[in-house]
Design a protein around this motif. Sequence first.
Motif, PDB file in Angstrom:
ATOM      1  N   GLY A 239       0.799  -1.216   0.000  1.00  0.00           N
ATOM      2  CA  GLY A 239       0.000   0.000   0.000  1.00  0.00           C
ATOM      3  C   GLY A 239       0.829   1.262   0.000  1.00  0.00           C
ATOM      4  N   GLN A 240       1.975   1.274  -0.661  1.00  0.00           N
ATOM      5  CA  GLN A 240       2.811   2.458  -0.697  1.00  0.00           C
ATOM      6  C   GLN A 240       2.093   3.599  -1.398  1.00  0.00           C
ATOM      7  OE1 GLN A 240       6.457   1.422  -2.602  1.00  0.00           O
ATOM      8  NE2 GLN A 240       7.338   0.484  -0.789  1.00  0.00           N
ATOM      9  N   VAL A 241       2.329   4.807  -0.893  1.00  0.00           N
ATOM     10  CA  VAL A 241       1.823   5.997  -1.553  1.00  0.00           C
ATOM     11  C   VAL A 241       2.886   6.455  -2.539  1.00  0.00           C
ATOM     12  CG1 VAL A 241       1.042   8.373  -1.241  1.00  0.00           C
ATOM     13  CG2 VAL A 241       0.475   6.628   0.470  1.00  0.00           C
ATOM     14  N   ILE A 242       2.543   6.495  -3.817  1.00  0.00           N
ATOM     15  CA  ILE A 242       3.536   6.810  -4.840  1.00  0.00           C
ATOM     16  C   ILE A 242       3.137   8.064  -5.590  1.00  0.00           C
ATOM     17  CG2 ILE A 242       4.199   4.405  -5.159  1.00  0.00           C
ATOM     18  CD1 ILE A 242       2.476   4.396  -7.686  1.00  0.00           C
ATOM     19  N   ASP A 243       4.128   8.695  -6.199  1.00  0.00           N
ATOM     20  CA  ASP A 243       3.886   9.799  -7.118  1.00  0.00           C
ATOM     21  C   ASP A 243       3.486   9.183  -8.444  1.00  0.00           C
ATOM     22  OD1 ASP A 243       3.962  11.877  -8.883  1.00  0.00           O
ATOM     23  OD2 ASP A 243       5.808  12.754  -8.118  1.00  0.00           O
ATOM     24  N   LEU A 244       2.204   9.287  -8.792  1.00  0.00           N
ATOM     25  CA  LEU A 244       1.686   8.599  -9.970  1.00  0.00           C
ATOM     26  C   LEU A 244       2.371   9.074 -11.240  1.00  0.00           C
ATOM     27  CD1 LEU A 244      -0.316   6.586 -11.088  1.00  0.00           C
ATOM     28  CD2 LEU A 244      -2.036   8.384 -11.167  1.00  0.00           C
ATOM     29  N   MET A 245       2.561  10.389 -11.366  1.00  0.00           N
ATOM     30  CA  MET A 245       3.204  10.918 -12.567  1.00  0.00           C
ATOM     31  C   MET A 245       4.632  10.402 -12.688  1.00  0.00           C
ATOM     32  SD  MET A 245       1.096  12.789 -14.293  1.00  0.00           S
ATOM     33  CE  MET A 245       2.131  13.843 -15.277  1.00  0.00           C
ATOM     34  N   ALA A 246       5.371  10.432 -11.576  1.00  0.00           N
ATOM     35  CA  ALA A 246       6.759   9.951 -11.613  1.00  0.00           C
ATOM     36  C   ALA A 246       6.821   8.469 -11.931  1.00  0.00           C
ATOM     37  CB  ALA A 246       7.436  10.235 -10.268  1.00  0.00           C
ATOM     38  N   ALA A 247       5.880   7.694 -11.378  1.00  0.00           N
ATOM     39  CA  ALA A 247       5.869   6.252 -11.642  1.00  0.00           C
ATOM     40  C   ALA A 247       5.560   5.970 -13.111  1.00  0.00           C
ATOM     41  CB  ALA A 247       4.834   5.571 -10.739  1.00  0.00           C
ATOM     42  N   LEU A 248       4.630   6.729 -13.693  1.00  0.00           N
ATOM     43  CA  LEU A 248       4.311   6.540 -15.107  1.00  0.00           C
ATOM     44  C   LEU A 248       5.488   6.918 -15.991  1.00  0.00           C
ATOM     45  CD1 LEU A 248       0.655   7.938 -15.185  1.00  0.00           C
ATOM     46  CD2 LEU A 248       1.335   5.588 -15.679  1.00  0.00           C
ATOM     47  N   GLU A 249       6.138   8.037 -15.663  1.00  0.00           N
ATOM     48  CA  GLU A 249       7.287   8.472 -16.459  1.00  0.00           C
ATOM     49  C   GLU A 249       8.408   7.442 -16.413  1.00  0.00           C
ATOM     50  OE1 GLU A 249       8.008  12.165 -14.578  1.00  0.00           O
ATOM     51  OE2 GLU A 249       6.475  13.253 -15.711  1.00  0.00           O
ATOM     52  N   LYS A 250       8.668   6.933 -15.214  1.00  0.00           N
ATOM     53  CA  LYS A 250       9.725   5.933 -15.067  1.00  0.00           C
ATOM     54  C   LYS A 250       9.360   4.645 -15.794  1.00  0.00           C
ATOM     55  CE  LYS A 250      12.777   4.038 -11.529  1.00  0.00           C
ATOM     56  NZ  LYS A 250      13.076   3.978 -10.077  1.00  0.00           N
ATOM     57  N   SER A 251       8.068   4.294 -15.783  1.00  0.00           N
ATOM     58  CA  SER A 251       7.618   3.092 -16.477  1.00  0.00           C
ATOM     59  C   SER A 251       7.812   3.223 -17.987  1.00  0.00           C
ATOM     60  CB  SER A 251       6.140   2.824 -16.162  1.00  0.00           C
ATOM     61  OG  SER A 251       5.941   2.613 -14.785  1.00  0.00           O
ATOM     62  N   VAL A 252       7.531   4.415 -18.520  1.00  0.00           N
ATOM     63  CA  VAL A 252       7.721   4.636 -19.957  1.00  0.00           C
ATOM     64  C   VAL A 252       9.173   4.470 -20.329  1.00  0.00           C
ATOM     65  CG1 VAL A 252       7.602   6.370 -21.786  1.00  0.00           C
ATOM     66  CG2 VAL A 252       5.696   6.112 -20.198  1.00  0.00           C
ATOM     67  N   ARG A 253      10.077   5.059 -19.517  1.00  0.00           N
ATOM     68  CA  ARG A 253      11.502   4.936 -19.822  1.00  0.00           C
ATOM     69  C   ARG A 253      11.973   3.494 -19.700  1.00  0.00           C
ATOM     70  NH1 ARG A 253      11.665   9.669 -16.781  1.00  0.00           N
ATOM     71  NH2 ARG A 253      12.502   8.595 -14.956  1.00  0.00           N
ATOM     72  N   ALA A 254      11.493   2.789 -18.677  1.00  0.00           N
ATOM     73  CA  ALA A 254      11.902   1.391 -18.514  1.00  0.00           C
ATOM     74  C   ALA A 254      11.414   0.527 -19.664  1.00  0.00           C
ATOM     75  CB  ALA A 254      11.370   0.853 -17.181  1.00  0.00           C
ATOM     76  N   ALA A 255      10.180   0.794 -20.137  1.00  0.00           N
ATOM     77  CA  ALA A 255       9.643   0.019 -21.251  1.00  0.00           C
ATOM     78  C   ALA A 255      10.433   0.282 -22.526  1.00  0.00           C
ATOM     79  CB  ALA A 255       8.165   0.368 -21.460  1.00  0.00           C
ATOM     80  N   LYS A 256      10.818   1.554 -22.743  1.00  0.00           N
ATOM     81  CA  LYS A 256      11.635   1.876 -23.913  1.00  0.00           C
ATOM     82  C   LYS A 256      13.000   1.205 -23.825  1.00  0.00           C
ATOM     83  CE  LYS A 256       9.595   6.336 -25.167  1.00  0.00           C
ATOM     84  NZ  LYS A 256       9.842   7.786 -25.323  1.00  0.00           N
ATOM     85  N   ALA A 257      13.596   1.239 -22.622  1.00  0.00           N
ATOM     86  CA  ALA A 257      14.910   0.621 -22.453  1.00  0.00           C
ATOM     87  C   ALA A 257      14.850  -0.880 -22.684  1.00  0.00           C
ATOM     88  CB  ALA A 257      15.444   0.916 -21.047  1.00  0.00           C
TER      89      ALA A 257
END
Length: 352
Positions: A239-257
């Motif tokens: 149940g961590q509270v995350i920064d949704l925008m930061a998590a999405l941005e990081k996910s996009v970069r990880a998927a591209k990588a």
Amino acid sequence: MRSIWNGAISFGLVSIPIKLVNATESHSISFRQIHLSDGGRIRYRKVCELDGEEVPSAEIGKGYEEADGSVIPITDEDLARLPLATAKTIEIMSFVPADEIDPLQMDAAYYLAANGATAAKPYTLLREALKRSRKVAIAKYALRGRERLGMLRVVDDVIAMHGLLWPDEIRAPEGVAPEVTVSVREAELDLADALMSTLGEVDMASLHDDYREAVEAMIAAKAGGGFEPAEAGREPAGGQVIDLMAALEKSVRAAKASRGEADAEAEAGGGGGGEVTPLRRKGASAAAPKAVGGKKSTAASAKKTAASASAATKKKSTTGKSAAKKSTSAAAAKKTGTAAKKTATPRKRSSA
């Protein structure tokens, strides 16, 4: 493949003899219950609760238990006498577009094989009619003691049937959706779309069960006596509270990588635990430069104003000098003209 049911497809007045075979199989690894102290296998025995004796399968029948606990015996002969038209027939009722079937209704899948040479022609006719119509057939059939609903469609050159749950067997999703009101920003939707586009499509045939392979490898290692427990995998996020925008941005970069894109690898070079650098967002792209550019704009404006004021002062001074010079010239000219006039005026002669 071994057939599990023989019957016919009823297509109007056309009867197509078919065999029903399973279209799927389970590769799950099954475990036995054992006694931990000596490894003995634990078995379940079918015991009559009245006399305590174990009962063989041949002596076990069916019964319906009523609300008061009494049991009404039901035999296979009782069920066979029921006027069930679908006992040995897959009865087609209608044809509908495939997207009208809710995937929640999907159940077991079967292949329908033509049973005999005489069934080949009507079987092919139904298959080609389904192909051309781009629809699926809705049918009723009976299997394992109950009437069921089915959907017939074409898979390659075979008619497949999916068992369907009855509409009243689908539970309403009451109390499942979030109870709080949540608003989603356009920037978040844009990043979610970018992540979906980056992940792209997948070859379904390339997917496999990693967990099953790990279990099989563990069993083989333990059988050989060389098993060493590996480190535990990463813990779920919980149940961590995350920064949704930061998590999405990081996910996009990880998927591209992961897809080998050079620019994504350069962006993700800081590693998984590094700081998340926000991507340029729609509607906010000019925000940061605006603050920085504001100072430059103010200084430039002040400089421009000062230059304009100086130019105006200089112009005013120049204009003043020109006016003064002009005034002086005009006065001189006026004085010269007056003198000339006096000189040019003839003198009156005195009378004699």
